[in-house]
Design an enzyme around this catalytic site. Structure first.
Site, PDB file in Angstrom:
ATOM      1  N   LYS A  27       6.071 -10.267  31.195  1.00 51.76           N
ATOM      2  CA  LYS A  27       5.442  -9.041  30.690  1.00 51.76           C
ATOM      3  C   LYS A  27       5.166  -8.051  31.824  1.00 51.76           C
ATOM      4  O   LYS A  27       5.259  -6.851  31.647  1.00 51.76           O
ATOM      5  CB  LYS A  27       4.140  -9.354  29.934  1.00 51.76           C
ATOM      6  CG  LYS A  27       2.948  -9.565  30.823  1.00 51.76           C
ATOM      7  CD  LYS A  27       1.627  -9.332  30.121  1.00 51.76           C
ATOM      8  CE  LYS A  27       0.458  -9.763  30.962  1.00 51.76           C
ATOM      9  NZ  LYS A  27      -0.059  -8.843  31.949  1.00 51.76           N
ATOM     10  N   ASN A  28       4.868  -8.590  33.033  1.00 51.81           N
ATOM     11  CA  ASN A  28       4.459  -7.682  34.101  1.00 51.81           C
ATOM     12  C   ASN A  28       5.610  -6.892  34.714  1.00 51.81           C
ATOM     13  O   ASN A  28       5.375  -5.977  35.490  1.00 51.81           O
ATOM     14  CB  ASN A  28       3.670  -8.436  35.178  1.00 51.81           C
ATOM     15  CG  ASN A  28       2.250  -8.720  34.698  1.00 51.81           C
ATOM     16  OD1 ASN A  28       1.838  -8.234  33.630  1.00 51.81           O
ATOM     17  ND2 ASN A  28       1.515  -9.505  35.464  1.00 51.81           N
ATOM     18  N   CYS A 124     -13.912  -3.884  34.377  1.00 54.22           N
ATOM     19  CA  CYS A 124     -12.814  -4.679  33.829  1.00 54.22           C
ATOM     20  C   CYS A 124     -13.218  -6.134  33.923  1.00 54.22           C
ATOM     21  O   CYS A 124     -13.987  -6.505  34.796  1.00 54.22           O
ATOM     22  CB  CYS A 124     -11.569  -4.415  34.672  1.00 54.22           C
ATOM     23  SG  CYS A 124     -10.272  -5.599  34.399  1.00 54.22           S
ATOM     24  N   ARG A 129     -11.190  -3.056  39.827  1.00 51.92           N
ATOM     25  CA  ARG A 129      -9.819  -2.538  39.721  1.00 51.92           C
ATOM     26  C   ARG A 129      -9.719  -1.006  39.840  1.00 51.92           C
ATOM     27  O   ARG A 129      -9.324  -0.304  38.906  1.00 51.92           O
ATOM     28  CB  ARG A 129      -9.164  -3.047  38.443  1.00 51.92           C
ATOM     29  CG  ARG A 129      -9.278  -4.550  38.333  1.00 51.92           C
ATOM     30  CD  ARG A 129      -8.548  -5.107  37.168  1.00 51.92           C
ATOM     31  NE  ARG A 129      -7.120  -5.260  37.440  1.00 51.92           N
ATOM     32  CZ  ARG A 129      -6.281  -5.849  36.592  1.00 51.92           C
ATOM     33  NH1 ARG A 129      -6.717  -6.301  35.459  1.00 51.92           N
ATOM     34  NH2 ARG A 129      -5.022  -5.963  36.888  1.00 51.92           N
ATOM     35  N   ASP A 321      -3.006 -15.118  39.391  1.00 49.83           N
ATOM     36  CA  ASP A 321      -2.838 -15.336  37.948  1.00 49.83           C
ATOM     37  C   ASP A 321      -2.659 -16.811  37.587  1.00 49.83           C
ATOM     38  O   ASP A 321      -2.539 -17.137  36.405  1.00 49.83           O
ATOM     39  CB  ASP A 321      -1.642 -14.520  37.424  1.00 49.83           C
ATOM     40  CG  ASP A 321      -1.950 -13.034  37.398  1.00 49.83           C
ATOM     41  OD1 ASP A 321      -3.140 -12.668  37.466  1.00 49.83           O
ATOM     42  OD2 ASP A 321      -1.004 -12.229  37.319  1.00 49.83           O
ATOM     43  N   ARG A 417      -2.429 -11.210  24.612  1.00 49.39           N
ATOM     44  CA  ARG A 417      -1.991 -10.062  25.413  1.00 49.39           C
ATOM     45  C   ARG A 417      -0.845 -10.452  26.342  1.00 49.39           C
ATOM     46  O   ARG A 417       0.017  -9.633  26.656  1.00 49.39           O
ATOM     47  CB  ARG A 417      -3.157  -9.553  26.277  1.00 49.39           C
ATOM     48  CG  ARG A 417      -4.182  -8.749  25.505  1.00 49.39           C
ATOM     49  CD  ARG A 417      -5.244  -8.230  26.427  1.00 49.39           C
ATOM     50  NE  ARG A 417      -4.626  -7.596  27.599  1.00 49.39           N
ATOM     51  CZ  ARG A 417      -5.290  -7.219  28.671  1.00 49.39           C
ATOM     52  NH1 ARG A 417      -6.591  -7.394  28.741  1.00 49.39           N
ATOM     53  NH2 ARG A 417      -4.655  -6.661  29.679  1.00 49.39           N
TER      54      ARG A 417
HETATM   55  N1  EPU Z   1      -6.724  -2.123  44.134  1.00 45.07           N
HETATM   56  C1  EPU Z   1      -7.568  -1.165  44.658  1.00 45.07           C
HETATM   57  N2  EPU Z   1      -7.188   0.148  44.564  1.00 45.07           N
HETATM   58  C2  EPU Z   1      -6.028   0.514  43.975  1.00 45.07           C
HETATM   59  C3  EPU Z   1      -5.177  -0.469  43.458  1.00 45.07           C
HETATM   60  C4  EPU Z   1      -5.547  -1.790  43.553  1.00 45.07           C
HETATM   61  O1  EPU Z   1      -8.628  -1.470  45.192  1.00 45.07           O
HETATM   62  O2  EPU Z   1      -5.776   1.743  43.929  1.00 45.07           O
HETATM   63  C5  EPU Z   1      -7.119  -3.543  44.267  1.00 45.07           C
HETATM   64  C6  EPU Z   1      -7.355  -4.245  42.945  1.00 45.07           C
HETATM   65  O3  EPU Z   1      -8.647  -3.981  42.445  1.00 45.07           O
HETATM   66  C7  EPU Z   1      -7.161  -5.690  43.373  1.00 45.07           C
HETATM   67  C8  EPU Z   1      -6.036  -5.599  44.408  1.00 45.07           C
HETATM   68  O4  EPU Z   1      -6.030  -4.252  44.827  1.00 45.07           O
HETATM   69  O5  EPU Z   1      -8.307  -6.189  43.960  1.00 45.07           O
HETATM   70  C9  EPU Z   1      -4.662  -5.954  43.927  1.00 45.07           C
HETATM   71  O6  EPU Z   1      -4.401  -5.304  42.700  1.00 45.07           O
HETATM   72  P1  EPU Z   1      -2.938  -4.906  42.211  1.00 45.07           P
HETATM   73  O7  EPU Z   1      -2.851  -3.420  42.225  1.00 45.07           O
HETATM   74  O8  EPU Z   1      -1.945  -5.677  42.996  1.00 45.07           O
HETATM   75  O9  EPU Z   1      -2.973  -5.458  40.708  1.00 45.07           O
HETATM   76  P2  EPU Z   1      -2.408  -4.760  39.399  1.00 45.07           P
HETATM   77  O10 EPU Z   1      -1.148  -4.063  39.694  1.00 45.07           O
HETATM   78  O11 EPU Z   1      -3.505  -4.022  38.741  1.00 45.07           O
HETATM   79  C10 EPU Z   1      -0.915  -6.768  38.674  1.00 45.07           C
HETATM   80  C11 EPU Z   1      -0.791  -7.635  37.450  1.00 45.07           C
HETATM   81  C12 EPU Z   1      -1.979  -8.579  37.370  1.00 45.07           C
HETATM   82  C13 EPU Z   1      -2.025  -9.416  38.652  1.00 45.07           C
HETATM   83  C14 EPU Z   1      -2.075  -8.503  39.881  1.00 45.07           C
HETATM   84  C15 EPU Z   1      -2.033  -9.259  41.200  1.00 45.07           C
HETATM   85  C16 EPU Z   1       0.346  -6.187  35.885  1.00 45.07           C
HETATM   86  C17 EPU Z   1       0.303  -5.451  34.618  1.00 45.07           C
HETATM   87  N3  EPU Z   1      -0.768  -6.798  36.260  1.00 45.07           N
HETATM   88  O12 EPU Z   1      -2.111  -6.036  38.511  1.00 45.07           O
HETATM   89  O13 EPU Z   1      -1.721  -9.421  36.245  1.00 45.07           O
HETATM   90  O14 EPU Z   1      -3.168 -10.237  38.635  1.00 45.07           O
HETATM   91  O15 EPU Z   1      -0.958  -7.596  39.854  1.00 45.07           O
HETATM   92  O16 EPU Z   1      -0.881 -10.037  41.278  1.00 45.07           O
HETATM   93  O17 EPU Z   1       1.389  -6.253  36.540  1.00 45.07           O
HETATM   94  C18 EPU Z   1      -2.203 -10.751  34.373  1.00 45.07           C
HETATM   95  O18 EPU Z   1      -0.980 -10.714  34.098  1.00 45.07           O
HETATM   96  O19 EPU Z   1      -3.002 -11.530  33.777  1.00 45.07           O
HETATM   97  C19 EPU Z   1      -2.725  -9.877  35.439  1.00 45.07           C
HETATM   98  C20 EPU Z   1      -4.017  -9.617  35.592  1.00 45.07           C
END
Ligand code: EPU
Length: 436
Positions: A27-28, A124, A129, A321, A417
């Site tokens: 899904k991601n 969240c 996040r 995850d 989800r």
């Molecule tokens: N972060 C910031 N500022 C930003 C962006 C991110 O502080 O502008 C922080 C986040 O709060 C977190 C860290 O950076 O502490 C890493 O977050 P990342 O941006 O990598 O996560 P994401 O893109 O929001 C995706 C997956 C998540 C998975 C994470 C880490 C999707 C839709 N979601 O989230 O998946 O945990 O990468 O691998 O791709 C799940 O599938 O259950 C899920 C939560």
């Protein structure tokens, strides 16, 4: 009425699950390829997309912007998206607020239309996040950020409707940030370099597809990605085939390690799960790893597997995850383990449910727990377990299957989800699980 609970008959620790589990598409990455449709002049085709709630929400969000999304009537894992008539660049609906992944739409929309509005991220279930890294990067590409008068949204505008290329260093690795900025750069003027990029396999898969449709991207899957901006992409008769979901596969591998007896996990890519496979093997799990499947024989030894410590890490390290699911495994090993969560704070809510079942776990702080293994989990009367998020949801289902007695798991909409037909897949391997 929405059926939002599972009733699960526990196996009392007996390894009894047998047969085959077929892993769905990830899904991601499917969510991000759907977002990339905005960069195309024509329709895009996707297959092996998991028909989960997040995917349906992304489809609705694209539709709310004016895109046409059609799921194949006979096979819901196939879909087509056309953004030819997309006009609305406001992502401030409840749908956008409800789904963190909607932030990836800001890149393609801003890049194509020169403007996008997005809700300020609220709290969240797995941590704060924020989106500060996205904002910083858009500013470097020439965009202006205006905070909405309502105090709940911001508007991002690129002067003369076009972003320009930039040299961007992410302060820390962000999966969504890397994907979003990579997409924003595709229609920007000139070259963008993304440094300290995330390296998850989903990012490389997204990039490979966009390259096959005309994008100029080098280095995806490494820390430095270079993108040279150009024109709208063309589908070139390519269909995006979604890669297997490594987190779903990893979840079932942990289940196989605990409860498998002649269980095969099919349609997975073990190369994407080296951190998990290697630690489980060291712990004593017998598994036969092939190119695209993993087989669990019945564990004939009557000794407990070894405990270990886990520290979550960006890919290729141990994924956040899979942190709740591995904690369930560690309740059954011999000795004490520590689990450190380095990516998200607030990802230990499931621990209270494991403790209800008799697990011996101490929350040291919001980033660390300590587990003393070897306790048979048992359901006591009146215990209701809760799915707190997608992955914690799988973890409590796993704990309920492992335990002695019948459990109820509520809030399973979280599980839906991210896991496609979890209950149906579990039934096929002999689990007693009912949706009520
Ligand atoms: N972060 C910031 N500022 C930003 C962006 C991110 O502080 O502008 C922080 C986040 O709060 C977190 C860290 O950076 O502490 C890493 O977050 P990342 O941006 O990598 O996560 P994401 O893109 O929001 C995706 C997956 C998540 C998975 C994470 C880490 C999707 C839709 N979601 O989230 O998946 O945990 O990468 O691998 O791709 C799940 O599938 O259950 C899920 C939560």
């Amino acid at each position: 009425m929405l059926k939002n609970k599972f009733i699960i008959e526990g196996l009392g620790g007996n390894k009894k699950l047998k047969g085959e589990i077929k892993i769905s598409g990830a899904k991601n990455v499917a969510l991000k390829v759907m977002a990339s449709s905005i960069l195309f002049e024509d329709e895009i085709n996707l297959e092996d997309v998991p028909y989960t709630e997040d995917i349906k929400k992304m489809a609705s969000l694209l539709e709310s912007c004016g895109a046409k999304v059609s799921f194949d009537k006979k096979n819901h894992n196939k879909l087509r998206i056309s953004t030819k008539d997309l006009k609305n660049t406001d992502l401030t609906t409840d749908l956008a607020k409800a789904m963190r992944a909607s932030v990836v739409l800001t890149g393609p929309i801003l890049s194509r239309f020169g403007r996008v509005t997005f809700p300020l991220p609220g709290g969240c279930v797995i941590g704060a996040r924020p989106v500060d890294l996205f904002i910083k990067a858009y500013k470097k590409m020439g965009a202006k950020i205006i905070f909405g008068k309502d105090g709940n949204s911001f508007e991002i505008i690129s002067p003369n409707n076009k972003l320009h290329g930039a040299d961007i260093f992410f302060d820390f690795q962000t999966v969504g940030g890397t994907e979003t900025l990579m997409m924003a750069a595709i229609l920007a003027k000139g070259k963008t370099i993304l440094r300290n990029s995330a390296m998850e396999p989903e990012i490389k898969s997204l990039a490979d597809y966009l390259i096959s449709c005309g994008a100029d991207i080098k280095g995806a899957g490494t820390p430095t990605i270079e993108i040279v901006g150009g024109n709208l992409l063309k589908n070139n008769d390519e269909t995006y085939k979604t890669i297997p979901d490594r987190i779903e596969a990893g979840s079932f591998i942990i289940l196989g390690a605990l409860l498998g007896d002649g269980l095969t996990i099919k349609n997975c890519n073990p190369e994407h799960m080296e951190s998990l496979i290697s630690i489980l093997k060291e712990s004593g799990v017998d598994m036969n790893v092939k190119k695209d499947s993993i087989f669990f024989e019945k564990n004939k030894r009557n000794v407990k597997n070894k405990s270990f410590n886990i520290r979550t890490h960006e890919y290729p390290g141990f994924p956040t995850d899979l942190q709740p699911q591995i904690a369930v495994y560690l309740t059954q090993t011999d000795g004490e383990s520590r689990v450190f969560e380095t990516i998200f704070e607030g990802r230990f809510k499931y621990v209270e449910d494991l403790i209800k079942l008799g697990a011996d776990i101490t929350i040291m702080n919001e980033r660390e727990i300590s587990i003393r293994g070897g306790k048979q989990l048992k359901v006591s009367e009146d215990d209701e377990l809760t799915a707190h998020d997608i992955r914690a949801g799988f973890a409590v289902v796993l704990a309920a299957l492992l335990a002695e007695g019948r459990s109820t798991v509520s809030n399973i909409h979280f599980i839906d989800r991210g896991y496609e037909k979890l209950d149906e897949k579990l039934k096929l391997i002999g689990a007693k699980i009912k949706r009520v």
